[in-house]
Write a protein that holds these residues in place. Structure first.
Motif, PDB file in Angstrom:
ATOM      1  N   THR A 165      62.427  71.120 -59.176  1.00 55.87           N
ATOM      2  CA  THR A 165      61.564  70.893 -59.271  1.00 55.87           C
ATOM      3  C   THR A 165      60.847  70.797 -58.891  1.00 55.87           C
ATOM      4  N   VAL A 166      60.755  70.423 -57.899  1.00 54.75           N
ATOM      5  CA  VAL A 166      58.791  70.011 -56.714  1.00 54.75           C
ATOM      6  C   VAL A 166      59.093  71.294 -56.004  1.00 54.75           C
ATOM      7  N   ALA A 167      60.234  72.341 -56.275  1.00 54.99           N
ATOM      8  CA  ALA A 167      59.893  74.278 -54.810  1.00 54.99           C
ATOM      9  C   ALA A 167      59.116  74.773 -55.440  1.00 54.99           C
ATOM     10  N   LEU A 168      59.334  74.537 -57.338  1.00 51.57           N
ATOM     11  CA  LEU A 168      58.362  75.335 -58.107  1.00 51.57           C
ATOM     12  C   LEU A 168      57.163  75.031 -58.317  1.00 51.57           C
ATOM     13  N   MET A 169      57.204  72.949 -58.515  1.00 53.81           N
ATOM     14  CA  MET A 169      55.459  73.057 -58.374  1.00 53.81           C
ATOM     15  C   MET A 169      54.830  73.216 -57.222  1.00 53.81           C
ATOM     16  N   VAL A 191      49.665  79.452 -55.235  1.00 55.53           N
ATOM     17  CA  VAL A 191      49.568  80.555 -55.306  1.00 55.53           C
ATOM     18  C   VAL A 191      48.523  80.641 -56.128  1.00 55.53           C
ATOM     19  N   ILE A 192      47.970  79.497 -56.871  1.00 54.77           N
ATOM     20  CA  ILE A 192      46.426  79.129 -57.542  1.00 54.77           C
ATOM     21  C   ILE A 192      45.701  78.954 -56.106  1.00 54.77           C
ATOM     22  N   VAL A 244      47.080  85.930 -63.377  1.00 51.56           N
ATOM     23  CA  VAL A 244      47.744  85.001 -62.194  1.00 51.56           C
ATOM     24  C   VAL A 244      47.116  83.662 -62.807  1.00 51.56           C
ATOM     25  N   LEU A 245      46.203  83.186 -62.960  1.00 51.81           N
ATOM     26  CA  LEU A 245      46.544  81.447 -62.528  1.00 51.81           C
ATOM     27  C   LEU A 245      47.508  81.208 -63.701  1.00 51.81           C
ATOM     28  N   ARG A 273      50.366  78.393 -64.185  1.00 53.92           N
ATOM     29  CA  ARG A 273      50.344  77.432 -64.516  1.00 53.92           C
ATOM     30  C   ARG A 273      51.509  77.232 -65.730  1.00 53.92           C
ATOM     31  N   LEU A 274      52.298  78.515 -66.174  1.00 53.72           N
ATOM     32  CA  LEU A 274      53.705  78.459 -67.181  1.00 53.72           C
ATOM     33  C   LEU A 274      54.695  78.237 -65.678  1.00 53.72           C
ATOM     34  N   VAL A 275      54.829  78.663 -64.740  1.00 50.72           N
ATOM     35  CA  VAL A 275      55.799  77.526 -63.493  1.00 50.72           C
ATOM     36  C   VAL A 275      55.471  76.607 -63.118  1.00 50.72           C
ATOM     37  N   GLN A 276      53.954  75.797 -63.165  1.00 48.75           N
ATOM     38  CA  GLN A 276      54.026  74.884 -63.321  1.00 48.75           C
ATOM     39  C   GLN A 276      54.107  74.170 -64.707  1.00 48.75           C
TER      40      GLN A 276
END
Length: 431
Positions: A96-100, A106-107, A123-124, A128-131
């Motif tokens: 989870t921390v790697a994804l966030m 990227v943002i 892209v934004l 945010r979907l990944v976060q």
């Protein structure tokens, strides 16, 4: 095994338990820096990523992306919660921390709408979907990890550090917001200052990743794994075998997430929008209140370990039933009024935040605990927390700001009923 027992007579955490709690707390803190930065810089992100002909429409679009990020939280909760129940809390938290952090970076580097057009908000949205996916799994994994790292009689204290870390992440994000808005000109803030804050958040994520890799998993999980009790489908097991606990977790969350996202995350932007108070003053108020909130959380956790979950949580919900109207009507353009409204609200929220991790963990056995905490919580957060900034802004834009208190009071009343009717779990046997 990394988590040893606590000597009951002394009631003190051993070194291995303290290390686990510190690693879980710091890792969670840096993850939530990235999540909170979005709402803090919402107005600037609106200018950068959406057409700026109508500022209100751009802000609502930004907040819609904020809300859409919450749509992924139940998905992340189901997928990553089940992953943590099958493969361990440590592996779940590392992922989870790697994804966030990656999505936050990227943002930070995505060009503005003026440069790449519609691809910029796209892209934004994807970031945010990944976060949101990451955040959905984080709460269940980290809550299970922290509560399982404590001994009987100290579970709420250990669990309170989950919310210390969330508020700590918001506090760091607020400090970054305060520093950038105070030290930089508006041009510098819009061109690179807010992006620098996101880069700092992403780099902090690497620290969290390193800390989480360095600890071992909990005894609760390793015992389940060694005995062959891990479930191939923890989500199905949660719904079929623990339906009442699942509904209870959702009910526990309703008022907590709504008030948290209004008071702790979005109130500076809302106050700036509705009263005209400068954003830097609003962020300073938030920062000062968050310091009090973070320091007080473990003490309220200790109080819960002494007097119980029900009275401390009922005090939170009952307080908002009674005080929502006067608090929201006290908001004005002065720093003092905003500070008092934030401080009283955050003081009440302590009753929820100090208890939410432990009370949810105490509802489920370890083989479905991360999923049981994460999924019903994420569903309630998506419905009530993720929509709170959008709804409050929409009410203001439509001339109905005076109705917000009714929504807050109604949500608090729902959770108050849940708190008063649920069984007390302070002395429940826990594995």
């Amino acid at each position: 095994m990394s988590i040893e027992s606590v000597t009951p007579a002394r009631g003190r955490l051993r070194a291995s338990q303290r290390k686990a709690i510190v690693a879980g707390t710091i890792g969670n803190t840096v993850e939530w820096v990235d999540w909170a930065l979005y709402s803090i810089f919402a107005k600037i992100i609106a200018d950068e990523f959406f057409p700026s002909a109508d500022g209100a429409v751009a802000l609502l679009s930004t907040l819609a992306v904020f809300a859409v990020g919450f749509v992924m939280r139940p998905v992340g909760a189901a997928v990553l919660g089940a992953y943590a129940d099958r493969h361990g809390r440590k592996k779940g938290m590392t992922l989870t921390v790697a994804l966030m952090a990656g999505a936050g970076f990227v943002i930070a580097v995505t060009p503005s709408y003026d440069r790449i057009g519609v691809f910029s908000p796209l892209v934004l949205l994807l970031a945010r979907l990944v976060q949101g996916f990451s955040a959905g799994g984080e709460f269940g994994s980290s809550s299970a990890f922290l509560v399982e790292s404590a001994a009987h009689g100290r579970r709420a204290f250990a669990g309170s550090w989950q919310q210390v870390s969330v508020a700590g992440g918001v506090l760091i994000a607020s400090l970054l917001g305060t520093l950038t808005t105070s030290a930089l000109s508006d041009d510098a803030l819009h061109s690179w200052g807010w992006r620098a804050a996101f880069v700092v958040g992403a780099l902090l994520g690497l620290v969290g990743l390193w800390l989480r890799v360095s600890v071992e998993d909990t005894v609760s999980f390793t015992q389940v794994q060694d005995s062959g009790r891990t479930r191939t489908n923890p989500v199905k097991a949660m719904f079929v075998e623990h339906p009442k606990a699942t509904l209870r977790v959702a009910g526990i969350t309703v008022a907590g997430t709504l008030t948290y996202y209004i008071w702790v995350n979005y109130l500076p932007t809302y106050a700036n929008l509705t009263t005209g108070i400068p954003l830097r003053s609003a962020l300073l108020s938030q920062t000062l209140c968050l310091i009090v909130f973070v320091v007080a959380l473990p003490f309220v956790g200790r109080l819960s370990d002494r007097v119980g979950r029900k009275p401390t949580m009922a005090g939170f919900a009952g307080g908002f039933v009674l005080l929502s109207w006067p608090l929201l009507h006290l908001l004005s353009g002065s720093f003092l009024s905003l500070y008092l409204v934030q401080l009283v609200g955050m003081t009440l929220i302590l009753g929820y935040s100090a208890n939410c991790a432990v009370i949810m963990a105490e509802q489920f056995p370890p083989e479905v605990r991360a999923t049981g905490i994460a999924l019903p919580y994420a569903l309630a957060v998506a419905l009530f927390g993720g929509t709170a900034p959008y709804l409050t802004t929409w009410l203001h834009e439509s001339g109905h700001s005076d109705l917000l208190w009714i929504y807050v009071s109604a949500a608090a009343l729902v959770s108050l009923v849940v708190y008063l009717t649920m069984p007390e779990t302070k002395d429940k046997e826990f594995h």
